[in-house]
Write an enzyme that holds these catalytic residues in place. Structure first.
Site, PDB file in Angstrom:
ATOM      1  CG  HIS A 106      25.682 -13.082 -16.203  1.00  0.00           C
ATOM      2  ND1 HIS A 106      26.769 -12.502 -16.797  1.00  0.00           N
ATOM      3  CD2 HIS A 106      26.070 -13.368 -14.921  1.00  0.00           C
ATOM      4  CE1 HIS A 106      27.759 -12.410 -15.923  1.00  0.00           C
ATOM      5  NE2 HIS A 106      27.371 -12.940 -14.776  1.00  0.00           N
ATOM      6  CG  HIS A 109      25.150  -7.279  -5.913  1.00  0.00           C
ATOM      7  ND1 HIS A 109      24.083  -6.717  -6.581  1.00  0.00           N
ATOM      8  CD2 HIS A 109      25.502  -8.360  -6.642  1.00  0.00           C
ATOM      9  CE1 HIS A 109      23.811  -7.448  -7.647  1.00  0.00           C
ATOM     10  NE2 HIS A 109      24.651  -8.453  -7.709  1.00  0.00           N
ATOM     11  CG  ASP A 142      31.506 -12.343 -13.936  1.00  0.00           C
ATOM     12  OD1 ASP A 142      32.012 -12.254 -12.803  1.00  0.00           O
ATOM     13  OD2 ASP A 142      30.278 -12.390 -14.130  1.00  0.00           O
ATOM     14  CD  GLU A 167      27.463 -15.809 -11.869  1.00  0.00           C
ATOM     15  OE1 GLU A 167      27.739 -15.302 -10.788  1.00  0.00           O
ATOM     16  OE2 GLU A 167      27.357 -15.166 -12.918  1.00  0.00           O
ATOM     17  NE  ARG A 171      29.355 -15.462  -7.338  1.00  0.00           N
ATOM     18  CZ  ARG A 171      29.122 -14.606  -6.365  1.00  0.00           C
ATOM     19  NH1 ARG A 171      28.216 -14.898  -5.441  1.00  0.00           N
ATOM     20  NH2 ARG A 171      29.774 -13.459  -6.287  1.00  0.00           N
ATOM     21  CG  ASP A 207      35.125  20.187  -9.607  1.00  0.00           C
ATOM     22  OD1 ASP A 207      35.419  19.326  -8.744  1.00  0.00           O
ATOM     23  OD2 ASP A 207      35.753  21.245  -9.752  1.00  0.00           O
ATOM     24  CG  HIS A 211      25.526  -8.772 -15.338  1.00  0.00           C
ATOM     25  ND1 HIS A 211      25.012  -8.193 -14.221  1.00  0.00           N
ATOM     26  CD2 HIS A 211      26.338  -9.771 -14.893  1.00  0.00           C
ATOM     27  CE1 HIS A 211      25.497  -8.794 -13.144  1.00  0.00           C
ATOM     28  NE2 HIS A 211      26.311  -9.745 -13.527  1.00  0.00           N
ATOM     29  CG  ASP A 238      32.234 -12.153  -8.724  1.00  0.00           C
ATOM     30  OD1 ASP A 238      32.870 -12.048  -9.795  1.00  0.00           O
ATOM     31  OD2 ASP A 238      30.989 -12.281  -8.690  1.00  0.00           O
ATOM     32  CG  HIS A 296      22.998 -16.301  -7.606  1.00  0.00           C
ATOM     33  ND1 HIS A 296      23.536 -17.211  -8.475  1.00  0.00           N
ATOM     34  CD2 HIS A 296      23.781 -16.321  -6.495  1.00  0.00           C
ATOM     35  CE1 HIS A 296      24.604 -17.759  -7.926  1.00  0.00           C
ATOM     36  NE2 HIS A 296      24.771 -17.249  -6.720  1.00  0.00           N
ATOM     37  CE1 TYR A 336      26.861 -16.653  -2.523  1.00  0.00           C
ATOM     38  CE2 TYR A 336      24.892 -17.695  -3.438  1.00  0.00           C
ATOM     39  CZ  TYR A 336      26.142 -17.123  -3.615  1.00  0.00           C
ATOM     40  OH  TYR A 336      26.669 -17.012  -4.870  1.00  0.00           O
ATOM     41  CD  GLU A 368      30.963 -15.366 -12.326  1.00  0.00           C
ATOM     42  OE1 GLU A 368      31.433 -14.740 -11.361  1.00  0.00           O
ATOM     43  OE2 GLU A 368      30.116 -14.901 -13.106  1.00  0.00           O
TER      44      GLU A 368
HETATM   45  N1  GLY Z   1      30.387 -10.343 -11.056  1.00  0.00           N
HETATM   46  C1  GLY Z   1      29.005 -10.277 -11.275  1.00  0.00           C
HETATM   47  C2  GLY Z   1      28.423 -11.576 -11.515  1.00  0.00           C
HETATM   48  O1  GLY Z   1      29.028 -12.586 -11.223  1.00  0.00           O
HETATM   49  O2  GLY Z   1      27.354 -11.687 -12.061  1.00  0.00           O
HETATM   50 MN    MN Z   2      31.078 -12.655 -11.043  1.00  0.00          MN
HETATM   51 MN    MN Z   3      28.713 -13.424 -13.224  1.00  0.00          MN
END
Ligand code: GLY
Ligand code: MN
Ligand code: MN
Length: 436
Positions: free
Chosen positions: A341, A230, A258, A372, A394, A37, A348, A247, A337, A376, A396
């Protein structure tokens, strides 16, 4: 702050897009159970918030369009002493009437009855097609003579593509807090033992400077963890000599930031780490340099794939002709990827990437997108030169498209190797100073 007048302007613009003799409905978000709950902190639905600025649950916005005449009604939860004792104060209809520039405010409990009246002589119903089925059923049951059901979310999300001055200001504010958090992480990583401790320090800074929440679950990934895209467990040890991919971005007054930075645990990049890092950084800078009105996001994607592929060949990560490798999509194994975005109320942002005719929407002044690129390199991949195995990098940033080109809204967050090293070296005396 977004003014009530700005919200009203948005509703007026929406009204012009609806067909004559229609009703549109947006509902507030449904609370989400965490366990038994207890609930997750409540977060308003972004489309509902964009059109109203109202943050409570049990609420709806109804748009009623006659031949030309257009009206907006807000439904809010009624005042209730017991409920308010447990769950917090509600605005109630009287105060909502004073605050919001809508045509009228009603109690949410009267929604069904009022909605029935609104749809009597209407031909079209607009609602969010992602709505819970129970609510959809309710809308459809009350609207037997309707000619069409239309997706209201698509119209609102198209409007959200171009950010206003006040929205840009809030995103800049979010980024100024996120900057402090990333810089603190650079200074303190070497003093901490676990990824989650670094995460706690970052999120402490978010809250300390007035950002109530993160915009998404922070990724704090040391070493090979960065190769899980992720990764949110954040439960591994910070190991000397490894890199940490962070990130993390705060949400400020509902607007996201982001940001990803990849930094060394112990102050310095090794030669091999620096080689891959600089390659990714150069690609990121080159892609940001391409951003201006009318360019396509797919152009940025294509160029980033080409540059990263070339960079990987130069480093010996991929072998062969760049042209052939691109054709075979060999680079996708290490850059799986997208280049970025839309970002805004959602990290996003749920804005469209294509026009109704299926063609891609070109960049326009006022849009905000992330850039970004990342590489990897899994530690168990024997095709990769040994010195690079286990690296995940990465970088970004959040970019505003302007009339002249673009503005990197996060350019003040350190990303050059010497900037990061300088921040790490100005480390405070002990890890507890992270909390000051
Ligand atoms: N933090 C999510 C992305 O970079 O898309
Ligand atoms: Mn990100
Ligand atoms: Mn992002």
């Amino acid at each position: 702050m977004i003014s009530e007048r700005e919200y009203r302007k948005r509703r007026t613009r929406l009204g012009r897009k609806l067909k004559p003799y229609s009703v549109g409905v947006l509902f507030s978000a449904t609370p989400k159970i965490r366990s038994n709950d207890t609930e997750y902190p409540y977060r308003q639905n972004s489309n509902f918030y964009y059109m109203s600025g109202f943050t409570e649950d049990n609420a709806a916005l109804v748009f009623v369009k006659e031949a030309k005449n257009f009206k907006t009604y807000l439904f809010v939860a009624q005042k209730d002493k017991t409920q308010e004792l447990w769950h917090g104060q509600r605005l109630g209809t009287d105060k909502a009437k004073e605050r919001f520039l809508v045509d009228d405010v009603f109690e949410f409990t009267t929604f069904n009855e009022k909605f029935k009246e609104f749809v009597i002589d209407k031909h079209h119903i607009y609602y969010d097609f992602k709505l819970d089925y129970s609510k959809v059923k309710l809308l459809k049951r009350r609207s037997e003579n309707i000619l069409s059901f239309e997706n209201l979310a698509h119209i609102v999300e198209r409007m959200r593509l171009i950010k206003s001055k006040s929205e840009i200001k809030l995103i800049k504010k979010a980024l100024s807090i996120t900057k402090k958090a990333h810089h603190k992480a650079m200074k303190t990583a070497q003093k901490l033992q676990y990824e989650y401790q670094l995460q706690a320090g970052i999120e402490y800074i978010f809250k300390k400077y007035g950002a109530y929440s993160d915009a998404y679950t922070s990724i704090v990934a040391c070493g090979n963890s960065a190769n899980t895209l992720h990764y949110i467990n954040n439960d591994k040890k910070l190991k000397e000599g490894e890199l940490i991919l962070i990130d993390a971005g705060c949400e400020y007054e509902y607007y996201a930031s982001d940001i990803t930075r990849t930094i060394p645990v112990s102050k310095k990049f090794t030669k091999a780490q620096a080689e891959v890092y600089v390659m990714v950084l150069d690609v990121q800078k080159e892609i940001i340099g391409m951003i201006r009105p009318n360019i396509l996001r797919s152009d940025l994607q294509k160029k980033s794939e080409e540059l990263l592929c070339r960079g990987m060949v130069d480093l010996g990560i991929l072998e062969g002709e760049v042209k052939t490798l691109l054709k075979e999509k060999a680079h996708k194994k290490y850059y799986p990827h997208g280049i970025g975005h839309w970002m805004g109320l959602d990290v996003h942002d749920e804005c469209p990437y294509k026009k109704l005719n299926g063609k891609e929407i070109p960049l326009q002044a006022g849009m905000i997108l992330t850039i970004e690129p990342g590489i990897y390199l899994d530690k168990e991949d024997e095709n990769i030169p040994k010195k690079y195995r286990g690296l995940g990098i990465r970088i970004e940033d959040d970019i505003l498209v302007t009339k002249e080109g673009c503005e990197n809204l996060s350019c003040k967050i350190a990303k050059e190797i010497n900037e990061i090293t300088r921040k790490s070296s100005s480390s405070p005396l002990n890890s507890f100073s992270l909390l000051r």
